[in-house]
Each structure stands twice: as structure tokens, then as C-alpha cells.
Design a protein around this motif. Structure first.
Motif, PDB file in Angstrom:
ATOM      1  N   VAL A   1       0.358   3.483   6.407  1.00  0.00           N
ATOM      2  CA  VAL A   1       0.942   2.212   5.998  1.00  0.00           C
ATOM      3  C   VAL A   1       0.046   1.068   6.457  1.00  0.00           C
ATOM      4  O   VAL A   1      -0.307   0.984   7.637  1.00  0.00           O
ATOM      5  CB  VAL A   1       2.357   2.045   6.584  1.00  0.00           C
ATOM      6  N   LEU A   2      -0.322   0.192   5.538  1.00  0.00           N
ATOM      7  CA  LEU A   2      -1.203  -0.928   5.843  1.00  0.00           C
ATOM      8  C   LEU A   2      -0.462  -2.245   5.732  1.00  0.00           C
ATOM      9  O   LEU A   2       0.320  -2.448   4.794  1.00  0.00           O
ATOM     10  CB  LEU A   2      -2.396  -0.967   4.880  1.00  0.00           C
ATOM     11  N   PHE A   3      -0.724  -3.144   6.682  1.00  0.00           N
ATOM     12  CA  PHE A   3      -0.242  -4.517   6.583  1.00  0.00           C
ATOM     13  C   PHE A   3      -1.198  -5.245   5.650  1.00  0.00           C
ATOM     14  O   PHE A   3      -2.299  -5.625   6.029  1.00  0.00           O
ATOM     15  CB  PHE A   3      -0.214  -5.165   7.968  1.00  0.00           C
ATOM     16  N   GLY A   4      -0.763  -5.408   4.390  1.00  0.00           N
ATOM     17  CA  GLY A   4      -1.667  -5.848   3.333  1.00  0.00           C
ATOM     18  C   GLY A   4      -2.392  -7.142   3.605  1.00  0.00           C
ATOM     19  O   GLY A   4      -3.536  -7.321   3.164  1.00  0.00           O
TER      20      GLY A   4
ATOM     21  N   ILE B   1      12.367  -8.171  12.740  1.00  0.00           N
ATOM     22  CA  ILE B   1      12.929  -7.798  14.040  1.00  0.00           C
ATOM     23  C   ILE B   1      11.858  -7.980  15.117  1.00  0.00           C
ATOM     24  O   ILE B   1      10.845  -7.275  15.130  1.00  0.00           O
ATOM     25  CB  ILE B   1      13.400  -6.331  14.038  1.00  0.00           C
ATOM     26  N   THR B   2      12.103  -8.927  16.002  1.00  0.00           N
ATOM     27  CA  THR B   2      11.150  -9.206  17.077  1.00  0.00           C
ATOM     28  C   THR B   2      11.678  -8.648  18.395  1.00  0.00           C
ATOM     29  O   THR B   2      12.763  -9.040  18.840  1.00  0.00           O
ATOM     30  CB  THR B   2      10.920 -10.721  17.224  1.00  0.00           C
ATOM     31  N   PRO B   3      10.956  -7.720  19.017  1.00  0.00           N
ATOM     32  CA  PRO B   3      11.425  -7.184  20.301  1.00  0.00           C
ATOM     33  C   PRO B   3      11.193  -8.178  21.432  1.00  0.00           C
ATOM     34  O   PRO B   3      10.178  -8.887  21.448  1.00  0.00           O
ATOM     35  CB  PRO B   3      10.559  -5.929  20.487  1.00  0.00           C
ATOM     36  N   ASN B   4      12.128  -8.252  22.351  1.00  0.00           N
ATOM     37  CA  ASN B   4      11.950  -9.043  23.566  1.00  0.00           C
ATOM     38  C   ASN B   4      11.146  -8.184  24.532  1.00  0.00           C
ATOM     39  O   ASN B   4      11.704  -7.463  25.364  1.00  0.00           O
ATOM     40  CB  ASN B   4      13.324  -9.406  24.148  1.00  0.00           C
TER      41      ASN B   4
ATOM     42  N   MET C   1       5.786  -7.073   3.134  1.00  0.00           N
ATOM     43  CA  MET C   1       7.038  -6.938   3.896  1.00  0.00           C
ATOM     44  C   MET C   1       8.077  -7.919   3.365  1.00  0.00           C
ATOM     45  O   MET C   1       8.925  -7.561   2.563  1.00  0.00           O
ATOM     46  CB  MET C   1       6.760  -7.187   5.383  1.00  0.00           C
ATOM     47  N   ILE C   2       7.949  -9.225   3.749  1.00  0.00           N
ATOM     48  CA  ILE C   2       8.909 -10.223   3.283  1.00  0.00           C
ATOM     49  C   ILE C   2       8.753 -10.455   1.790  1.00  0.00           C
ATOM     50  O   ILE C   2       9.729 -10.571   1.048  1.00  0.00           O
ATOM     51  CB  ILE C   2       8.729 -11.547   4.052  1.00  0.00           C
ATOM     52  N   LYS C   3       7.504 -10.516   1.325  1.00  0.00           N
ATOM     53  CA  LYS C   3       7.252 -10.769  -0.092  1.00  0.00           C
ATOM     54  C   LYS C   3       7.816  -9.645  -0.951  1.00  0.00           C
ATOM     55  O   LYS C   3       8.414  -9.871  -2.001  1.00  0.00           O
ATOM     56  CB  LYS C   3       5.745 -10.917  -0.317  1.00  0.00           C
ATOM     57  N   ASP C   4       7.617  -8.404  -0.493  1.00  0.00           N
ATOM     58  CA  ASP C   4       8.147  -7.255  -1.229  1.00  0.00           C
ATOM     59  C   ASP C   4       9.665  -7.327  -1.327  1.00  0.00           C
ATOM     60  O   ASP C   4      10.254  -7.058  -2.375  1.00  0.00           O
ATOM     61  CB  ASP C   4       7.741  -5.944  -0.524  1.00  0.00           C
TER      62      ASP C   4
ATOM     63  N   VAL D   1       5.992  -6.764  13.333  1.00  0.00           N
ATOM     64  CA  VAL D   1       5.720  -5.979  12.124  1.00  0.00           C
ATOM     65  C   VAL D   1       6.015  -4.505  12.380  1.00  0.00           C
ATOM     66  O   VAL D   1       6.699  -3.839  11.586  1.00  0.00           O
ATOM     67  CB  VAL D   1       4.256  -6.160  11.672  1.00  0.00           C
ATOM     68  N   LEU D   2       5.527  -3.988  13.501  1.00  0.00           N
ATOM     69  CA  LEU D   2       5.720  -2.572  13.816  1.00  0.00           C
ATOM     70  C   LEU D   2       7.200  -2.240  13.999  1.00  0.00           C
ATOM     71  O   LEU D   2       7.698  -1.241  13.448  1.00  0.00           O
ATOM     72  CB  LEU D   2       4.931  -2.209  15.079  1.00  0.00           C
TER      73      LEU D   2
END
Length: 646
Positions: free
Chosen positions: A609-612, A78-81, A1-4, A545-546
Motif C-alpha cells: 500500500v502506497l501513500f500516493g 485517526i491520530t494516536p496520542n 485516503m480522504i480524497k478516495d 496515516v498508518l
């Protein structure tokens, strides 16, 4: 995610986005009459950027840097409240409030809301010297990096970095700040969208030139003078500055339809006194996107067949073409000797164009002379005082002014999206709620507000009231929570006064930059290792993440997600995507997953989609790919993509 994203950003160059769509991203290369300025285009595409010769006006210092910032992807998540978003009034709301830097916020919005916004209103800092504006950003480029990215020499790179690091409030700093944000905002607007920008005399002339450069000079609508006060102020030369300006631009396609002069109309004996024009009947959609438009058209008179192009199917469907035929809206090759066409086209009558133009023109006030009903600064102060019983925010725009602008922009589109990315005290959000509540045609306008969570200083008299108030109700003492609390109070007040059945809630999201410890773990993570690193997911959180992925994949911030139970493992399903984020994915979970593919007719996510960081990539992907091969060879003949993200 961030690394990509970080790796992708390393390869971003200044003109990547602009080159892709000339008219979208090189608006300044089109003259007022619509002709293309080749010399200006060559200037834009120069390999070398001579920062020494960049200066005031259109070639301000840092313009190339601003373009670079607009091109780079955001590394925020993006973090949901969750507590707020799960409240009954917010759970199904389509309104959105984002706490974060609006440069990051705009980049996130473009991934799901590109060309979706009908109206943008912003009230940015005016750079008056007393409004607290100084240029700041979080990009830590070195001289060498900037030399490489902008193709400039060491001296030029140092000039730009100096501008970004010394908290400048110069004209160039303000233009650099605004340029990147307006460039992104332009891509949010629909083809018939409009933007309103409040500004005072200090930067009004520069903003007009900047908007000409970004939106295109031919898209300028008007400058509306807004009278903000009647009491005279003590200013140099004895001239009281009682007015601010509201600059307005719209999209090119809208302007073209307003002018109408470039359209060629025909007159024929079969339609006396009814001029008509023709329009291409194909789209840029393929057969998978529009299966009902994937068919062969047959001329009912000649019997000639016109096969579809599966990569650019018809605008009509197998059902709608019947109505078009009945209304004589389809013209075939050979129908008229003066037409040289090789495939069917659509017919549009001038009378319909004029009617549509008249309706679209309803978005504009009939004059730049705004009516008295729009109110002045004192009315904005009264608006917020009614909700908080005190002056909690300095110089808010009156709700009546924003209602006038937004309502005129959305007069014929009461299901439209309105964005304010300098939200302040959230006057625009209140205006949208008020318009919907009083809309006899069932108003369903939606707002997206973005506000930087500036920390309030109790020692600053202009901020002390807001600080004390937020402290008293146990809220974070940041400016975004003034807006959040205002929307909540305004919703309650409007509901009590009107009892209208509208969307009174909103979802709240926070943009967060991962901390250095998390970034270090991401950087050192070994994809070939036997185990994942569960602490990385703990740092981000599954919901973050989602939410970030759903928006990145085009589903927006109001996506309907289904939690799928795979024998104790929770996967997340949304249309074409299935997300595997948590680390406890087992062989048993995989078996249940592929049983769903095989037995449930409507279950067909095309992307897994996988969270590596949660997995040993090799073992999980190998396990999935083996089973996918079996599934792909079955009667369903599914083609499923495995996407591992870091």
C-alpha cells in the motif's frame, strides 16, 4: 485516503447498505412473529422519499437524511496520542479511548470491530430542553445535492436542511441524531450482543419505537426502571419524576436461541429420550481462510465420499471431525429414512441447546426490578468525588449500576468487548476495570469509549469545576479529558485496593478532520507529476496515516505493526499488508524488499500500500510491478496487489 473517501461518498445512495443484507439493515420490515412485511419493505425501497409526509413517530422528519448520514464514510483520520500510548501502563493495553464525534467514531470502529461487541451501554442526551441538546452536524449539503441523494424535490430538501442548520432540539431532530448512531451500533453487536440505553420520560416512548425500527421489535428485551433519587422534585402537576428507564435490545440470533420454538427436533431409537436436531455443516469461509477444513469427508459406514466446496468449507477440521464422529455428532445421508439430506450435517441434542440457552440467558437480570445495590444519582456523584475530591461532572451514572448491567451481559464471556459511545465522565470504563479486578475467573473484558471533545465553558457553573481542574493539571479543557483523567485515577485506585493483575491502561486516539488547506492540496495534487508532495504527509503525519489505514484494513486500533528497515527506508508490516508511506523509497530499498519476499519464509504481505501523495505514482508502481512479475514467476508463485491510496 480522504480524497478516495470523498469521491466514494459522492456515489453513496440512501439504501446502499440496507439492501445488501435485508435482516441486518431492514429490521423494521420483520414483524414481531418474525414474518416479513412486504408492504413495509416496498415502502422502505421507494425511489422517491416524500419528506412532506414524514412526521412524528416512525416517519419523523429527517429519517431519510439520518440513513444517508449512516451510509456515508467518515473523512476524519485517526491520530494516536503517541506520548500517552507509549507509557508503560498503556503500551500493551487493549482498552481504547477515542476523542471525537461518535458518528465518525462508530464508522471507524465498524471497519475493524463489526459484529465483535458483546455489550453496548450509552447514556445519550435526553433532549429535556435543559440538557443542552441541539442538533448539529458537519455536513454541508446544498439543496441540489440533497435533492439528488434523497430523490426529493426542492421544498423537501429545504425542510431537511432547515432542521440540520437551525440547531433544533425538536423530537424529530433528536430522533435524526440518534437514528444514524444506533443504526451503526447495531452492526457492531455480536450475534449474542446486547445494548442498554439510559433515557428519561421525555424521549422514552420515541426511543422505544426507534429501537424497534432499527433492532427489530422481536429483539426487545425489557425496559428497566431505575430509581435515580428519593428526594421529591418540584415539577408540574406535583408528580416527582424519580425514575429513568434503561431500554435493552439484543441481536436476533440470540433471541431465536432463547425462544427455541422454531427448531425442529427428531426422536430416534438409537437416542431414546434425547431429542436432536440437525445443522448445516458448511461455513461461509473459503479454503484460503480455513485450510484445515478443506478436505473430503468419508462416511465410515458406507465409504461414500463428500467433497468440500472450496468456497464454503466444512465447519469441522481434519482433526476435530474425529471427536464429532466419536460423539455421534455427524449424520450422513441414509442414516435415517425420515431425513432428506444430500451431504453430512451436524447433530445437536436438545439437552445441550437448553443448557446453552440457560447459560446465555445469564446475561439478563431475572427481573426488571433492579436491586437497590445498583445505586442512585447521588452514588454516581460520590463515585466521581472520591476520585477528584469534588463534583467535577453533573449527574454521572453510578458505577454500581453500570457494573450490574455489564456484568450481567458478560457473565459467561469475561474476554468480551464493551462499547460506550456517549462516554461522558467514563463511568462505564471504570465499571469494566472494577469488574475485571474482582472477577475470580481472570477478567479480560475490554472497553472502547468515545467522547466528543466539547470545550468547557468556565462561565457555566455546571462546567466551571471541571474547567478549573483541567487547567490546574495542564490538561486541555475539553470534556473528553475529564474521562481520560477519571480512567487514570480509577485505575490507580482499583490497583491499590485489589492488587489484581489486569489491564489498567488504555490507548488514546483523536479523530481529526483535515483542514481546508490540506484538502485543497489533496484536490489539486497531480498524480502524473514528476514529484510527490511531502507537505501533505507532513500535514497528516505518518502515525496518523498508518493508524487510519490499519483500522480501515481490519486490524483494529491495537494492531501489532513491525517497522521494516529497507536499507534506510522504513516500511510498516502487518500480516497481509506492507505500507509504504514516506517519500524516500529508492531502488535500493526495493531490492531489499524483494530479497525479503524471496528469502524469508514467513514474510509474505499480499498487499503493498502506497501513500500516493508521497510518490510519483507511475515511476514507483512501474518499478514495483516489474519486480513483482519476476517474483510471481518464481517458485513462491506470489500474487501481490499494489494499492495506491489518496
Amino acid at each position: 485516503m480522504i480524497k478516495d473517501i470523498a469521491r466514494s461518498n459522492e456515489n453513496i445512495s440512501i439504501n446502499d447498505t440496507a439492501i445488501s443484507i435485508l435482516k441486518e439493515h431492514f429490521s423494521s420490515c420483520f414483524k414481531k412473529d418474525g414474518s416479513f412485511d412486504m408492504e413495509r419493505f416496498k415502502e422502505e425501497l421507494k425511489d422517491k422519499v416524500d419528506v412532506v409526509h414524514e412526521g412524528y413517530e416512525l416517519k419523523f422528519l429527517g429519517k431519510s437524511y439520518a440513513k444517508l448520514l449512516a451510509s456515508l464514510d467518515t473523512t476524519t483520520v485517526i491520530t494516536p496520542n503517541t506520548d500517552h500510548n507509549n507509557l508503560p501502563e498503556n503500551k500493551n493495553s487493549e482498552n481504547i479511548y477515542i476523542s471525537g464525534d461518535n458518528l465518525d467514531g462508530l464508522k471507524h470502529l465498524l471497519k475493524s470491530y463489526s459484529k465483535s461487541v458483546k455489550c453496548i451501554y450509552i447514556d445519550p442526551p435526553y433532549n429535556t430542553g435543559s440538557d443542552g441538546f441541539v442538533y448539529k452536524d458537519n455536513f454541508n449539503f446544498t439543496v441540489d445535492e440533497l435533492q439528488d441523494k434523497l430523490s426529493v424535490d426542492e421544498t423537501q430538501a429545504k425542510r431537511i436542511l432547515d432542521l440540520t442548520k437551525r440547531n433544533s432540539a425538536s423530537h424529530s431532530a433528536w430522533l435524526m441524531f440518534m437514528y444514524s448512531r444506533l443504526q451503526l451500533a447495531n452492526d457492531l453487536l455480536k450475534d449474542d450482543g446486547v445494548i442498554f440505553i439510559s433515557i428519561d420520560d421525555n424521549e422514552q416512548a420515541n426511543l422505544k419505537l426507534l429501537c424497534d425500527d432499527i433492532f427489530g421489535e422481536e429483539c426487545f428485551v425489557a425496559t428497566f426502571p431505575w430509581r435515580k433519587r428519593t428526594a421529591k422534585s418540584d415539577v408540574p402537576f406535583g408528580v416527582s419524576q424519580d425514575y429513568e428507564s434503561i431500554i435493552s435490545y439484543s441481536k436476533k440470533d440470540f433471541i431465536a436461541s432463547m425462544k427455541g420454538g422454531s427448531r425442529k427436533y427428531y426422536e430416534s431409537d438409537d437416542f431414546p429420550n434425547r431429542p436432536w436436531r440437525i445443522h448445516d455443516m458448511t461455513t461461509q469461509r473459503n479454503a484460503d481462510e480455513r485450510p484445515n477444513s478443506n478436505f473430503t469427508i468419508v462416511d465410515p459406514k458406507s465409504g461414500n465420499e463428500y467433497p468440500v466446496n472450496p468456497n464454503a468449507v466444512w465447519r469441522v477440521t481434519t482433526e476435530s471431525i474425529k471427536g464429532f464422529e466419536k460423539e455421534n455428532r455427524i449424520v450422513y445421508p441414509g442414516d435415517y429414512d425420515f431425513l432428506k439430506i444430500s451431504k453430512p450435517v451436524l447433530r445437536y441434542f436438545k439437552e445441550d441447546d437448553e443448557k446453552k440457552t440457560g447459560e446465555m440467558f445469564g446475561f439478563l437480570p431475572v427481573s426488571t426490578n433492579l436491586p437497590k445495590e445498583v445505586g442512585m444519582s447521588q452514588d454516581g456523584t460520590k463515585d466521581i468525588a472520591k476520585l477528584f475530591d469534588s463534583k467535577i461532572f453533573s449527574f454521572p451514572k453510578p458505577v454500581s449500576l453500570l457494573k450490574y448491567l455489564i456484568e450481567s451481559a458478560t457473565n459467561h464471556d469475561n474476554n468480551s468487548l464493551i462499547v460506550d459511545f456517549f462516554s461522558g465522565s467514563a463511568s462505564s470504563a471504570q465499571a469494566v476495570l472494577d469488574i475485571n479486578a474482582n472477577d475470580k475467573a481472570d477478567g479480560k473484558r475490554k472497553f472502547i469509549s468515545i467522547q466528543l471533545p466539547e470545550v468547557l465553558n468556565p462561565k457555566d457553573l455546571s462546567q466551571k469545576t471541571a474547567f478549573d481542574f483541567l487547567t490546574s493539571i495542564n490538561r486541555p479543557t475539553t470534556l473528553d479529558y475529564v474521562g481520560i483523567e477519571r480512567i487514570i485515577r480509577a485505575s490507580k485506585k482499583i490497583k491499590e485496593e485489589t492488587n489484581a493483575v489486569i489491564d489498567y491502561g488504555f490507548k488514546h486516539f483523536i479523530l481529526n478532520e483535515p483542514n481546508q488547506n490540506t484538502l485543497d492540496k489533496c484536490e489539486t495534487f497531480d498524480k502524473a507529476g514528476l514529484l510527490g508532495d511531502a507537505t501533505i504527509l507532513d500535514d497528516f503525519g505518518t502515525e496518523t496515516v498508518l493508524t487510519t489505514w490499519l483500522n480501515n484494513d481490519g486490524y483494529g486500533l491495537n494492531a501489532k505493526v513491525e517497522a521494516i528497515n529497507l536499507k534506510g527506508y522504513t516500511a510498516y508490516y502487518c500480516k497481509k499488508h506492507l505500507y509504504l508511506i514516506n517519500s524516500d523509497f529508492t531502488q535500493d530499498a526495493m531490492v531489499v524488499l524483494f530479497e525479503k519476499y524471496d528469502t524469508i519464509a514467513g514474510f509474505n504481505p499480499e498487499n503493498i500500500v502506497l501513500f500516493g501523495y508521497s510518490f510519483n505514482e507511475w515511476s514507483v508502481t512501474e518499478m514495483l510491478e516489474k519486480n513483482l512479475k519476476i517474483l510471481n514467476d518464481s517458485e513462491k508463485n506470489l500474487k501481490i496487489n499494489i494499492d495506491v491510496r489518496y
